[in-house]
Design an enzyme around this catalytic site. Structure first.
Site, mmCIF file in Angstrom:
data_model
loop_
_atom_site.group_PDB
_atom_site.id
_atom_site.type_symbol
_atom_site.label_atom_id
_atom_site.label_comp_id
_atom_site.label_asym_id
_atom_site.label_seq_id
_atom_site.Cartn_x
_atom_site.Cartn_y
_atom_site.Cartn_z
ATOM 1 N N GLU A 47 0.820 -1.203 0.000
ATOM 2 C CA GLU A 47 0.000 0.000 0.000
ATOM 3 C C GLU A 47 0.859 1.261 0.000
ATOM 4 O O GLU A 47 0.563 2.234 -0.704
ATOM 5 C CB GLU A 47 -0.921 0.017 1.227
ATOM 6 N N ALA A 149 7.988 -35.224 -12.069
ATOM 7 C CA ALA A 149 7.722 -35.530 -13.467
ATOM 8 C C ALA A 149 7.680 -37.048 -13.598
ATOM 9 O O ALA A 149 8.551 -37.749 -13.062
ATOM 10 C CB ALA A 149 8.806 -34.949 -14.368
ATOM 11 N N ALA A 157 11.752 -42.834 -13.359
ATOM 12 C CA ALA A 157 13.049 -43.214 -13.939
ATOM 13 C C ALA A 157 12.891 -44.578 -14.570
ATOM 14 O O ALA A 157 11.938 -45.316 -14.281
ATOM 15 C CB ALA A 157 14.142 -43.232 -12.873
ATOM 16 N N ARG A 179 11.200 -22.544 -9.275
ATOM 17 C CA ARG A 179 12.308 -22.565 -8.319
ATOM 18 C C ARG A 179 12.770 -21.154 -7.952
ATOM 19 O O ARG A 179 13.164 -20.894 -6.823
ATOM 20 C CB ARG A 179 13.494 -23.339 -8.911
ATOM 21 N N ASP A 195 21.337 -38.923 -8.106
ATOM 22 C CA ASP A 195 21.133 -38.016 -9.243
ATOM 23 C C ASP A 195 22.074 -36.828 -9.258
ATOM 24 O O ASP A 195 22.238 -36.176 -10.290
ATOM 25 C CB ASP A 195 19.690 -37.493 -9.247
ATOM 26 N N LEU A 199 19.929 -28.330 -7.819
ATOM 27 C CA LEU A 199 18.811 -27.680 -7.140
ATOM 28 C C LEU A 199 18.889 -26.157 -7.229
ATOM 29 O O LEU A 199 18.646 -25.443 -6.258
ATOM 30 C CB LEU A 199 18.720 -28.119 -5.665
ATOM 31 N N GLY A 264 13.141 -37.752 -3.938
ATOM 32 C CA GLY A 264 12.674 -38.955 -4.590
ATOM 33 C C GLY A 264 11.430 -39.536 -3.949
ATOM 34 O O GLY A 264 10.811 -38.932 -3.061
ATOM 35 N N LEU A 267 11.198 -39.744 0.104
ATOM 36 C CA LEU A 267 10.927 -38.497 0.816
ATOM 37 C C LEU A 267 9.492 -38.040 0.577
ATOM 38 O O LEU A 267 8.794 -37.619 1.500
ATOM 39 C CB LEU A 267 11.908 -37.417 0.370
#
Length: 335
Positions: A47, A149, A157, A179, A195, A199, A264, A267
């Site tokens: 504001e 994904a 995978a 991200r 992997d 990140l 993964g 978790l």
């Protein structure tokens, strides 16, 4: 209010633990006089920024704000005082402030003779940039989005562990945009070892985004000193626990409001079993693998009656992938 929502979206990720609020001030004739958004902690609220831009044109005008103006003195003075000094005659806000300390701004303004209306585009605001903060304010816990994904048959995978790339380029670019606006990205030690993810948030040209989220590695196991998550390009914190509540308490203590869970299946399963996933963002690729790890590990379900039920709030295309957003079935209003 749509302009206020856009202003809010532009500062998402830079205001925590404060909410990313957007505001628009119209002059007495109804023309836009000022647009503003919350600044980083300690800086002016939305504001105040909009009123600064509006100047004298705010007198007799209207303010539209995504969140009820605050009525308390924190690091900055109450926004209600700024609105009254500016002489606005009307205030419209989308969502009431769930924070008991800051709430009450609507009553203060009404008592001073300002016309106040609540609820304008409330659903859109609650599902938009304020989603995570509203959850945080109501529960005291960071909001967790589980992003993954997978293929049409639910694999993340192949049998040999290879996973680059299941999702398409458009989906991966969208995830990097996400991200760049969350407070933290969490992954388990197993994912880090197998992997070796960095990140980080990246720009379309592959460079590092200006703002990087906190990287969180969850679990008691050690990870290699050469892990990319330890490369120093962004801050990394180790939380040596598998308990989701312990993880979230420690993150809340750091002012983290918005968490992207990218670990993964193990978790994700732990967070699902604990009821600590607040939104699922799934990118489903038109691909079949037939074997390989599933997206979700053990989530404490042994029979169909124990299944975790979700409500799909949106299905869109991301390139050739299907993007699905879902919230727990018990949740209403998108928060």
């Amino acid at each position: 209010m749509l302009a206020a929502i856009s202003a809010s979206a532009r500062v998402r990720g830079s205001t925590s633990p404060n909410p990313p609020v957007g505001a628009v001030v119209l002059d007495a004739a109804g023309a836009v006089a000022g647009v503003g958004a919350t600044q980083p902690p300690g800086g002016p609220h939305a504001e105040v920024m909009a009123l600064r831009e509006a100047g004298d044109r705010a007198r007799g005008g209207t303010a539209l704000v995504t969140l009820e103006p605050c009525a308390h003195e924190g690091r900055t003075p109450p926004c209600t005082d700024a609105l009254l000094r500016a002489g606005v005659s009307e205030v419209h806000f989308a969502v009431a402030d769930p924070n008991a300390v800051a709430a009450g701004g609507a009553a203060v303004l009404r008592a001073a003779g300002v016309r106040v209306e609540a609820g304008l585009l409330a659903g859109q605001v609650a599902r938009g940039p304020l989603r995570a903060w509203l959850h945080y304010a109501r529960t005291g816990r960071p909001h967790v989005t589980w992003k993954y994904a997978a293929t049409l048959d639910g694999r993340v995978a192949a049998a040999d562990g290879s996973s680059r790339w299941i999702s398409g380029a458009e989906s991966r670019a969208e995830v990097h945009e996400l991200r760049a606006v969350v407070d933290a990205i969490a992954a388990g030690t197993g994912t880090v070892r197998v992997d070796d993810p960095q990140l980080t948030a990246r720009t379309p040209d592959g460079g590092l985004a200006d703002r990087q989220p906190l990287r969180v590695v969850v679990g008691a196991s050690e990870i290699p000193a050469t892990s990319r998550v330890l490369d120093g390009v962004a801050e990394t914190v180790r939380i040596r626990s598998h308990d989701p509540d312990t993880v979230l308490v420690q993150l809340a203590a750091r002012g983290v409001v918005d968490v992207l869970l990218e670990g993964g299946p193990r978790l994700a399963g732990a967070f699902a079993e604990a009821g600590r996933i607040d939104r699922i963002l799934a990118y489903v690729a038109p691909t079949l693998l037939g074997s390989g790890p599933a997206a979700l590990g053990n989530a404490g379900v042994s029979t169909i009656t124990e299944a975790h039920r979700w409500t799909v709030e949106g299905v869109t295309m991301s390139g050739g992938d299907v993007r699905i957003s879902a919230v727990p079935a018990r949740v209403t209003g998108g928060s």
